[in-house]
Scaffold this motif. Sequence first.
Motif, PDB file in Angstrom:
ATOM      1  N   GLY A   1      34.178  25.357  32.614  1.00  0.00           N
ATOM      2  CA  GLY A   1      35.367  25.918  33.273  1.00  0.00           C
ATOM      3  C   GLY A   1      35.462  25.461  34.721  1.00  0.00           C
ATOM      4  N   ALA A   2      34.304  25.391  35.403  1.00  0.00           N
ATOM      5  CA  ALA A   2      34.309  24.958  36.800  1.00  0.00           C
ATOM      6  C   ALA A   2      34.741  23.494  36.891  1.00  0.00           C
ATOM      7  CB  ALA A   2      32.919  25.135  37.413  1.00  0.00           C
TER       8      ALA A   2
ATOM      9  N   MET B   1      41.664  20.163  37.524  1.00  0.00           N
ATOM     10  CA  MET B   1      43.075  20.560  37.546  1.00  0.00           C
ATOM     11  C   MET B   1      43.587  20.622  38.981  1.00  0.00           C
ATOM     12  SD  MET B   1      43.820  23.393  34.556  1.00  0.00           S
ATOM     13  CE  MET B   1      42.635  24.613  35.050  1.00  0.00           C
ATOM     14  N   LYS B   2      42.751  21.150  39.881  1.00  0.00           N
ATOM     15  CA  LYS B   2      43.174  21.270  41.281  1.00  0.00           C
ATOM     16  C   LYS B   2      43.190  19.892  41.940  1.00  0.00           C
ATOM     17  CE  LYS B   2      41.187  25.257  43.303  1.00  0.00           C
ATOM     18  NZ  LYS B   2      40.089  26.160  43.482  1.00  0.00           N
TER      19      LYS B   2
ATOM     20  N   PHE C   1      38.971  38.991  49.519  1.00  0.00           N
ATOM     21  CA  PHE C   1      37.585  39.420  49.594  1.00  0.00           C
ATOM     22  C   PHE C   1      37.461  40.925  49.855  1.00  0.00           C
ATOM     23  CE2 PHE C   1      33.466  40.256  51.470  1.00  0.00           C
ATOM     24  CZ  PHE C   1      32.653  39.671  50.515  1.00  0.00           C
ATOM     25  N   SER C   2      36.512  41.528  49.163  1.00  0.00           N
ATOM     26  CA  SER C   2      36.176  42.937  49.360  1.00  0.00           C
ATOM     27  C   SER C   2      34.868  43.141  48.630  1.00  0.00           C
ATOM     28  CB  SER C   2      37.256  43.834  48.749  1.00  0.00           C
ATOM     29  OG  SER C   2      36.688  45.036  48.296  1.00  0.00           O
ATOM     30  N   ILE C   3      34.063  44.081  49.069  1.00  0.00           N
ATOM     31  CA  ILE C   3      32.861  44.374  48.285  1.00  0.00           C
ATOM     32  C   ILE C   3      33.043  45.624  47.428  1.00  0.00           C
ATOM     33  CG2 ILE C   3      30.421  45.036  48.379  1.00  0.00           C
ATOM     34  CD1 ILE C   3      30.076  42.973  50.583  1.00  0.00           C
TER      35      ILE C   3
ATOM     36  N   ARG D   1      35.545  47.255  46.126  1.00  0.00           N
ATOM     37  CA  ARG D   1      36.454  47.133  44.992  1.00  0.00           C
ATOM     38  C   ARG D   1      35.791  46.451  43.796  1.00  0.00           C
ATOM     39  NH1 ARG D   1      42.230  44.001  44.166  1.00  0.00           N
ATOM     40  NH2 ARG D   1      42.279  44.728  42.037  1.00  0.00           N
ATOM     41  N   TYR D   2      35.182  45.308  44.029  1.00  0.00           N
ATOM     42  CA  TYR D   2      34.624  44.541  42.912  1.00  0.00           C
ATOM     43  C   TYR D   2      33.331  45.159  42.396  1.00  0.00           C
ATOM     44  CZ  TYR D   2      38.121  41.271  44.527  1.00  0.00           C
ATOM     45  OH  TYR D   2      39.317  40.722  44.895  1.00  0.00           O
TER      46      TYR D   2
ATOM     47  N   ILE E   1      50.009  23.304  39.232  1.00  0.00           N
ATOM     48  CA  ILE E   1      49.210  24.468  38.858  1.00  0.00           C
ATOM     49  C   ILE E   1      48.569  25.069  40.104  1.00  0.00           C
ATOM     50  CG2 ILE E   1      47.090  25.168  37.677  1.00  0.00           C
ATOM     51  CD1 ILE E   1      47.923  23.201  35.438  1.00  0.00           C
TER      52      ILE E   1
ATOM     53  N   THR F   1      38.518  23.410  36.078  1.00  0.00           N
ATOM     54  CA  THR F   1      39.299  23.977  37.186  1.00  0.00           C
ATOM     55  C   THR F   1      39.329  23.006  38.366  1.00  0.00           C
ATOM     56  OG1 THR F   1      38.624  26.192  36.486  1.00  0.00           O
ATOM     57  CG2 THR F   1      39.533  25.999  38.699  1.00  0.00           C
TER      58      THR F   1
ATOM     59  N   ILE G   1      45.987  27.992  41.274  1.00  0.00           N
ATOM     60  CA  ILE G   1      45.016  29.005  40.866  1.00  0.00           C
ATOM     61  C   ILE G   1      44.646  29.790  42.117  1.00  0.00           C
ATOM     62  CG2 ILE G   1      42.795  29.427  39.748  1.00  0.00           C
ATOM     63  CD1 ILE G   1      43.127  26.618  38.470  1.00  0.00           C
ATOM     64  N   PRO G   2      45.213  30.997  42.278  1.00  0.00           N
ATOM     65  CA  PRO G   2      45.046  31.718  43.540  1.00  0.00           C
ATOM     66  C   PRO G   2      43.616  32.199  43.761  1.00  0.00           C
ATOM     67  CG  PRO G   2      46.208  33.066  41.937  1.00  0.00           C
ATOM     68  CD  PRO G   2      46.001  31.731  41.295  1.00  0.00           C
ATOM     69  N   SER G   3      43.210  32.236  45.042  1.00  0.00           N
ATOM     70  CA  SER G   3      41.916  32.810  45.390  1.00  0.00           C
ATOM     71  C   SER G   3      42.051  34.324  45.409  1.00  0.00           C
ATOM     72  CB  SER G   3      41.487  32.317  46.767  1.00  0.00           C
ATOM     73  OG  SER G   3      41.262  30.929  46.709  1.00  0.00           O
ATOM     74  N   LYS G   4      40.918  35.014  45.214  1.00  0.00           N
ATOM     75  CA  LYS G   4      40.951  36.474  45.209  1.00  0.00           C
ATOM     76  C   LYS G   4      40.640  36.995  46.612  1.00  0.00           C
ATOM     77  CE  LYS G   4      39.393  36.376  40.417  1.00  0.00           C
ATOM     78  NZ  LYS G   4      40.628  36.620  39.707  1.00  0.00           N
TER      79      LYS G   4
END
Lengths: 194, 137
Positions: free
Chosen positions: B50-51, B57-58, B77-79, B81-82, B70, B54, B72-75
Amino acid sequence: MIEFISQPWHWSISGAMIVLVMFLLTWFGGSFGVSSNLRTLCAIGGAGNKISFFNYDWKSQIWNLVFIGGAVIGGFIATTYLMSPEPVQISVSTQAALAEVGISTPQTLSEGTGYAPSEIFGISNLGSVANLIILIVGGFLIGFGTRYAGGCTSGHAISGLSNLQLPSLIAVIGFFIGGLAMTWFILPVILQLS
Amino acid sequence: MKYIKYILVGILFGIVMTKSEAVSWFRIQEMFRFESFHMYGIIGTAVIFGAIVTFLMKRSKMKNISGEEINIPSKDFSIPRYLIGGTIFGLGWAMTGACPGPMFTLLGHGIWAILIVIASATLGTFVYGAVRNKLPH
């Protein structure tokens, strides 16, 4: 051919096929993340009228519901036409540990396929307190936790880690903290309830 | 008609989830007990391939089927929440042996009790939406 793909798949083939699914969904203009569908279901049910989190253009997410509807059909096809010649082969030590808490691992197809234990998922066993806790509380934790974390195994462990996202790594660490605590400490206690 | 391709990929996904045995409650127990490499092999292979996919693709600025690049948004950051959200999901995953994809696949297996899991997972998402402003993110 049918006989060949009816065998259980090697993990490397399975992993590669999951990436094919992720690639196709991305190429089609979507993304690989299953738990978002639960939010869409809430939005379709009208939750957006009172709660802004569900007030969004859910129609743009219908493709994902269609995808997961396909997965239901895929599950049917795989168990109807591509059935493995034997149940899922689980390690002997896991079998022994599960036997101690009253879960038997099927050894022949007449005893089960090894996908879902009948002691928990069998319709005739639905009345037990332990099973109701497992199904109702377990499901609730999945729906609450995935949305809180912003993704599940597909969105974080596969798509997110593939995109080298640190937040996804933190989420996966969380998956394991919860999974280990449940497997080793909590589930054995729940299974002792009648 | 534009949805037919999604049904087909979904069917493929359901078959992959079943034949990989990732839908098996027993496999999830085995994974969390560290008594088999099977699930780690599946997820590990998927992340490595997958890496690469991905990245390509980028890198190639690949376009999707409707001709858009295409993205693929970054998420964010937070600790908390995840970590907290992930832990809650992990508890449910080990309990039911099903994450959201396998949940729907098992319905196709005729495991009707999974409907209870799907219904309460939907309720869980609803409750999260209702209380999310009070939670650390």
